[in-house]
Design a protein around this motif. Sequence first.
Motif, PDB file in Angstrom:
ATOM      1  N   VAL A 102     -11.816  13.610   2.633  1.00  0.00           N
ATOM      2  CA  VAL A 102     -12.468  13.325   4.059  1.00  0.00           C
ATOM      3  C   VAL A 102     -11.695  14.420   4.959  1.00  0.00           C
ATOM      4  N   HIS A 103     -10.342  14.531   5.163  1.00  0.00           N
ATOM      5  CA  HIS A 103      -9.672  15.661   5.719  1.00  0.00           C
ATOM      6  C   HIS A 103      -9.949  17.178   5.400  1.00  0.00           C
ATOM      7  N   THR A 104     -10.006  17.316   3.747  1.00  0.00           N
ATOM      8  CA  THR A 104      -9.906  18.561   3.462  1.00  0.00           C
ATOM      9  C   THR A 104     -11.340  19.114   3.133  1.00  0.00           C
ATOM     10  N   GLY A 105     -12.263  17.956   3.308  1.00  0.00           N
ATOM     11  CA  GLY A 105     -13.711  18.521   3.041  1.00  0.00           C
ATOM     12  C   GLY A 105     -14.276  18.840   1.794  1.00  0.00           C
ATOM     13  N   GLU A 106     -13.333  18.646   0.799  1.00  0.00           N
ATOM     14  CA  GLU A 106     -13.442  19.050  -0.651  1.00  0.00           C
ATOM     15  C   GLU A 106     -14.700  18.022  -1.337  1.00  0.00           C
ATOM     16  N   THR A 107     -15.877  18.784  -1.978  1.00  0.00           N
ATOM     17  CA  THR A 107     -16.722  18.055  -2.545  1.00  0.00           C
ATOM     18  C   THR A 107     -16.986  18.684  -3.987  1.00  0.00           C
ATOM     19  N   PRO A 108     -16.048  18.275  -4.867  1.00  0.00           N
ATOM     20  CA  PRO A 108     -15.876  19.193  -6.069  1.00  0.00           C
ATOM     21  C   PRO A 108     -17.190  18.680  -7.338  1.00  0.00           C
ATOM     22  N   TYR A 109     -17.922  17.593  -6.757  1.00  0.00           N
ATOM     23  CA  TYR A 109     -18.792  17.299  -7.879  1.00  0.00           C
ATOM     24  C   TYR A 109     -20.191  17.574  -7.089  1.00  0.00           C
ATOM     25  N   LYS A 136       0.857  -1.239  -0.028  1.00  0.00           N
ATOM     26  CA  LYS A 136      -0.001   0.053   0.098  1.00  0.00           C
ATOM     27  C   LYS A 136       0.787   1.132   0.059  1.00  0.00           C
ATOM     28  N   PRO A 137       1.455   1.797  -1.184  1.00  0.00           N
ATOM     29  CA  PRO A 137       2.458   2.732  -1.356  1.00  0.00           C
ATOM     30  C   PRO A 137       1.962   4.110  -1.062  1.00  0.00           C
ATOM     31  N   TYR A 138       0.769   4.404  -1.076  1.00  0.00           N
ATOM     32  CA  TYR A 138       0.242   5.693  -0.971  1.00  0.00           C
ATOM     33  C   TYR A 138      -0.424   5.960   0.565  1.00  0.00           C
ATOM     34  N   HIS A 139       0.369   6.988   1.084  1.00  0.00           N
ATOM     35  CA  HIS A 139      -0.068   7.256   2.539  1.00  0.00           C
ATOM     36  C   HIS A 139      -0.310   8.550   2.945  1.00  0.00           C
ATOM     37  N   CYS A 140      -1.493   8.415   3.695  1.00  0.00           N
ATOM     38  CA  CYS A 140      -2.180   9.867   4.212  1.00  0.00           C
ATOM     39  C   CYS A 140      -1.467  10.424   5.139  1.00  0.00           C
ATOM     40  N   ASP A 141      -0.836  11.739   4.923  1.00  0.00           N
ATOM     41  CA  ASP A 141      -0.114  12.578   5.935  1.00  0.00           C
ATOM     42  C   ASP A 141      -0.670  13.021   6.743  1.00  0.00           C
ATOM     43  N   VAL A 142      -1.742  12.755   7.013  1.00  0.00           N
ATOM     44  CA  VAL A 142      -2.782  13.441   8.080  1.00  0.00           C
ATOM     45  C   VAL A 142      -3.007  12.424   9.170  1.00  0.00           C
ATOM     46  N   CYS A 143      -3.606  11.245   8.699  1.00  0.00           N
ATOM     47  CA  CYS A 143      -3.813  10.130   9.487  1.00  0.00           C
ATOM     48  C   CYS A 143      -3.129   8.851   9.477  1.00  0.00           C
ATOM     49  N   GLY A 144      -2.273   8.952   8.212  1.00  0.00           N
ATOM     50  CA  GLY A 144      -1.274   7.677   8.445  1.00  0.00           C
ATOM     51  C   GLY A 144      -1.931   6.519   7.576  1.00  0.00           C
ATOM     52  N   LYS A 145      -3.064   6.677   7.220  1.00  0.00           N
ATOM     53  CA  LYS A 145      -3.741   5.286   6.542  1.00  0.00           C
ATOM     54  C   LYS A 145      -3.121   5.085   5.194  1.00  0.00           C
TER      55      LYS A 145
END
Length: 472
Positions: free
Chosen positions: A187-194, A163-172
Amino acid sequence: MEMSKKLKELISHEDIIKERQKLSYDCDVCGKSFTKKSHLTKHKHIHKGERPYHCDICGKSFSQSSALTSHIRIHTGEKPYNCDICGKSFSQSSHLTTHIRIHTGEKPFHCDICDKSFTVGSALTKHRRIHTGEKPYHCDVCGKSFSDSSALTKHRRIHSGEKPYHCDVCGKSFRDRSINFIMHKRVHTGETPYHCDICGKSFSGNTDLTEHKRIHTGEKPYHCDVCDKSFSRNSTLTKHRRIHAREKPYHCDICGKSFSYSSHLTSHIHIHTGEKPYHCDICGKSFSQSSGITAHKRIHTGEKPFHCDICDKSFTVGSALTTHKRIHTGEKPYHCDICGKSFSDSSTLSTHKRTHSGEKPYHCDVCGKSFCYSGNFIMHRRIHTGETPYHCDICGKSFSQSSALTKHKRIHTGEKPYHCDSCGKSFSDSSDLTGHKRLHSGKRPYHCDICGKSFTKSYNLTTHKRIHTGET
């Protein structure tokens, strides 16, 4: 004279270019041609499997130095290529080129079979394989084949666990960057562009918007070939098919219970752990499932987006509407394989089966008492906690159960909705009506085990027993 010299130099330069264009460097493996020898050298790395360029951060290897340069930007977050129309930034120039076509509408790559057009050549190459059925990329672990290399790369991570892609906010961590990782970040940024152009609701993913729009259109394009039931999501159909197959692949390692859906197992485990990770930011109430908090918030907003087209009744959750519609149709699709009794929803069947099995899966960690039903368990716990969350808005009295509050309110309103069909007498409580009916029928189901005297109501028996015990 000077002009003549410059002209000769220009002609000479053009001749050199033409001569170079005549040169062709051909790959002796696949026959592909290149105008530069260095390009051929890089290309041969693909056939040899050579990856001489290594990332000193994560160790990943690449066949071309340019691919390594682009990869390093994943770690650094650098996005040096900017769209001068919308300002969006990209880590690769090719991505910017492709992105600009969104604004221009340009789709220069055309399928000669179905005339479908694409913004990038790679998309056309992949698309053509739909027509040819070609799947040239094979997994050397399980043999599964894929139409494009990126799908194979993602698939291999199932075997390797990478799992090479790591979230720098929660570590998932995530296996796939293009969808899961990007959507998780929102989820962290709250962005909903659609955005839904019908109701204005916004979503973090395009697929979520597509599925949401089906609420408005009523479209259910995924059909069960066993019972003809239709669904708005393919994933829901896949889960539904497990009902027919009786497949329950997800097992609880605490109590051994099995589930058709992984989400149901996750929710079930919260019963054992008592975990309620989803919190309402309005009233502070906590829930074990995300769907629970979504439905709960509609109590505060008053939103009931699911409407019955027969009686116009509205509901906060879609499953409640589905169950409600069965009142009109009389449908009871869930059958007990022990006694044959039928039910309109699966949860009632599951609860009913405990009548036969004697199973009591809900355990009180204070007194050890066990319960068949989660509702009874929740109410029981309030004996220990003293919690009375249901309040009368007339006198302020509090109750541990909503049903107790409903009965109490009838003291204020005078409502007596339960009527005796023998004498017409009315009662505020169904249990009082049941006891009253025994006066007409002569039934006395409560017997004293000391003197044998019988009573129509349990509390009359309790009072009577005090004569024998001397209890006051």
